[in-house]
Design a protein around this motif. Structure first.
Motif: not given
Length: 118
Positions: A18, A24, A26, A29, A37, A41, A44, A97
């Protein structure tokens, strides 16, 4: 719905994917990885907290650049250099990536190959 338990390595790889992907989301990815999702999140945000980074600073991606082969001609050489540097940065981010995705797929293949008992 049952909660899945993901390894710390998978979480770190997902966060790295990510973070290394310009612009990008959520959703995109998470869909690629087959996870929720909101789960991505949360991972992250936890990673950013642990590093002391703010969400606003990390979510700001590079500025949009012209797509491959479609860079407008500019009479100003400095502007052309800036455009080319932006394109190089975009390509390098894309390379990171793809390398992260490749590593995740290799690890997944190794994991699933160990699970089969043919």
């Amino acid at each position: 719905m049952a909660m899945k338990d993901y390894s710390d390595e998978f979480k770190a790889d997902a966060v790295a994917l990510y973070e290394s992907t310009p612009r990008a989301t959520y959703k995109s990815i998470a869909a690629d990885l087959g996870i929720n999702r909101a789960t991505l999140r949360e991972w992250v945000l936890r990673d950013r907290e642990s590093r002391g980074a703010t969400a606003a600073a990390s979510s700001a991606g590079p500025t949009p650049t012209a797509r491959a082969g479609r860079m407008p001609s500019s009479a100003d050489p400095d502007e052309r250099i800036r455009q080319l540097e932006a394109r190089v940065a975009e390509l390098e981010a894309n390379e990171r990536k793809l390398a992260t995705e490749r590593d995740i797929l290799r690890k997944a293949a190794k994991y699933f190959a160990g699970e089969t008992n043919w």
